[in-house]
Motif scaffolding. Structure first.
Motif, PDB file in Angstrom:
ATOM      1  N   ALA A 191       0.852  -1.194   0.000  1.00  0.00           N
ATOM      2  CA  ALA A 191       0.000   0.000   0.000  1.00  0.00           C
ATOM      3  C   ALA A 191       0.888   1.244   0.000  1.00  0.00           C
ATOM      4  N   PRO A 192       0.404   2.364  -0.542  1.00  0.00           N
ATOM      5  CA  PRO A 192       1.230   3.577  -0.622  1.00  0.00           C
ATOM      6  C   PRO A 192       1.869   3.963   0.711  1.00  0.00           C
ATOM      7  N   GLU A 193       1.089   3.862   1.822  1.00  0.00           N
ATOM      8  CA  GLU A 193       1.610   4.276   3.119  1.00  0.00           C
ATOM      9  C   GLU A 193       2.811   3.425   3.538  1.00  0.00           C
ATOM     10  N   GLN A 194       2.693   2.088   3.293  1.00  0.00           N
ATOM     11  CA  GLN A 194       3.786   1.182   3.665  1.00  0.00           C
ATOM     12  C   GLN A 194       5.005   1.382   2.755  1.00  0.00           C
ATOM     13  N   TYR A 195       4.743   1.501   1.459  1.00  0.00           N
ATOM     14  CA  TYR A 195       5.844   1.648   0.505  1.00  0.00           C
ATOM     15  C   TYR A 195       6.597   2.963   0.738  1.00  0.00           C
ATOM     16  N   ASN A 196       5.836   4.026   1.021  1.00  0.00           N
ATOM     17  CA  ASN A 196       6.470   5.332   1.198  1.00  0.00           C
ATOM     18  C   ASN A 196       7.393   5.381   2.409  1.00  0.00           C
ATOM     19  N   ILE A 197       7.102   4.539   3.414  1.00  0.00           N
ATOM     20  CA  ILE A 197       7.991   4.455   4.583  1.00  0.00           C
ATOM     21  C   ILE A 197       9.368   3.957   4.144  1.00  0.00           C
ATOM     22  N   LYS A 198       9.367   2.953   3.250  1.00  0.00           N
ATOM     23  CA  LYS A 198      10.636   2.430   2.728  1.00  0.00           C
ATOM     24  C   LYS A 198      11.400   3.508   1.956  1.00  0.00           C
ATOM     25  N   VAL A 199      10.666   4.270   1.127  1.00  0.00           N
ATOM     26  CA  VAL A 199      11.307   5.317   0.332  1.00  0.00           C
ATOM     27  C   VAL A 199      11.929   6.367   1.247  1.00  0.00           C
ATOM     28  N   LYS A 200      11.187   6.756   2.288  1.00  0.00           N
ATOM     29  CA  LYS A 200      11.689   7.780   3.206  1.00  0.00           C
ATOM     30  C   LYS A 200      12.928   7.288   3.951  1.00  0.00           C
TER      31      LYS A 200
END
Length: 447
Positions: free
Chosen positions: A353-362
């Motif tokens: 999900a975007p929220e989970q994936y974005n944590i990795k990117v950050k």
């Protein structure tokens, strides 16, 4: 004794061109005591434009001796004498090179009648052999032939002696004078005016265009070193012919000189600078959020009005770094544009999900941030009331300038108001990182 010399050649530099004619007049300061003159077979083709200038063609030199056949005679005439010529470094470079090829070494003191003419008769419109002789009413017979030009140089030399040249000759022949090795069009005052401090120097041509930029710990010594070797190659000879004037900028430290030199080479692109002419950084790492809420990373060409996370000279460098981030933080290759094929339905279902994936990117970007530090380098300025400051912003060189000691600095944004921004490049960045590694106390990190 003075050996007054003139030569004709097949071209402008000794390493690849030959001598077609030589004339030597040995002069004791009062009269000519020996004379030698001959055509020479250069063992190479004489270009048409040379024939048009001198009248010497391939047929004329076909039966002439080679330089090797007359080398011993020329060596005996020149050895131990003061080598005199109009634009002496040109003739000397050819003869020294040809003698060396034949196993002879000369180290004669040199005297240039162009430079001597400027001292004895200042203010003439031109000091070429033809114009100078015309101004002094000296006839030149057989112009652009070694014998005619050498004979005219003898008459010119005698005229200079009769008008007080001996005083100047004594000074010019001193080892410390520099007159023997300076480029023809460069006034010695251009060297003597240079201070013994770090800085960047600029060589200008006759149109005052900057043709070379260099840096120095000691400006006078470094600039002088450019002219102490009279190499016979095309590159060297063209360089010496072009230099007419020197300007400079003082720097507070060697590091400032290194950085400013690199900045100026990129800004001016001087024709005689070969190093540091690689292209400026053309690619950057960017982030944006797509319409589904995913933070996307991409390597793209640098854009003027977009914030770049990191810069690269080559696309390959950026792709290598992004692939490492993908592997370490389990990012999606398609969301990072490494794999540019469309998502299948199955791939979409497996995607975080975007929220989970974005944590990795950050996390990946935070790690990148720690690898790309922001700090200042503070060092002595040109004056007591200022400090030299260089700023590294997220791993890249941001700019440089002098901060007043009285300035209040609480953030990197404060620093940016005092210093000049410049383009980042590998030379500058590596120089600063090497400097702070050796001088950690001069690295300032603002909290």
């Amino acid at each position: 004794m003075y050996a007054i010399v003139d030569i004709e050649t097949t071209g402008g530099h000794a390493a690849a061109c030959g001598i077609t004619e030589i004339a030597v007049y040995v002069h004791d300061g009062e009269r000519v005591v020996k004379h030698f003159e001959t055509l020479i077979n250069p063992l190479q083709n004489i270009p048409r434009y040379i024939t048009a200038l001198t009248g010497i063609d391939n047929d004329m030199v076909a039966d002439a001796p080679t330089f090797e056949e007359v080398a011993s005679v020329i060596y005996e005439l020149l050895q131990g004498e003061i080598f005199v010529a109009h634009n002496v470094n040109f003739d000397y470079s050819f003869i020294r090179h040809q003698l060396k090829e034949c196993g002879y070494t000369i180290g004669a003191r040199k005297l240039c009648t162009v430079r001597l003419g400027r001292k004895v008769f200042p203010g003439f419109p031109s000091y070429s052999l033809g114009n100078l002789c015309r101004s002094l009413k000296i006839d030149i017979e057989n112009r652009h032939r070694a014998g005619g030009d050498a004979k005219a140089t003898v008459q010119l030399f005698e005229h200079l002696l009769a008008n007080g040249a001996e005083e100047h000759i004594e000074q010019m022949l001193k080892k410390t004078s520099g007159e023997q090795w300076l480029p023809l069009h460069l006034d010695k005052k251009e060297i003597t005016k240079l201070p013994p401090v770090p800085g960047v120097y600029y060589f200008h041509d006759k149109k005052d265009k900057i043709i070379y930029v260099g840096k120095a710990i000691h400006l006078k010594k470094r600039v002088s070193s450019h002219f102490t070797q009279n190499d016979a190659g095309r590159k060297r000879q063209n360089f010496l012919r072009d230099v007419c004037r020197i300007s400079y900028k003082e720097c507070a430290t060697e590091l400032e000189a290194i950085v400013l030199e690199s900045i100026e080479i990129k800004r001016l692109w001087p024709k005689h600078n070969k190093s540091q002419k690689q292209p400026l950084q053309k690619y950057g790492l960017y982030q944006f959020e797509d319409n589904r809420g995913y933070i996307r990373l991409a390597i793209d060409k640098k854009k003027k009005h977009s914030t770049v996370l990191y810069s690269f000279n080559l696309l390959h460098e950026g792709l290598v770094m992004l692939n490492k981030m993908i592997e370490e933080f389990e990012l999606n290759k398609k969301l990072c544009f490494i794999d540019k094929t469309a998502f299948t339905n199955e791939e979409m279902e497996l995607l975080d999900a975007p929220e989970q994936y974005n944590i990795k990117v950050k996390k990946a970007l935070a790690a990148l941030e720690t690898q790309l530090p922001t700090f200042m380098v503070m060092d002595d300025g040109l004056h007591e009331e200022e400090k030299l400051c260089m700023l590294i912003d997220r791993g890249s060189f941001w700019g440089m300038g002098h901060l007043p000691i009285s300035a209040t600095i609480t953030s990197y944004e404060d620093v940016k108001t005092f210093i000049q921004p410049y383009a980042d490049n590998d030379t500058i960045r590596n120089s600063i990182y090497s400097f702070v590694e050796m001088n950690p106390e001069k690295k300032i990190i603002l909290i």
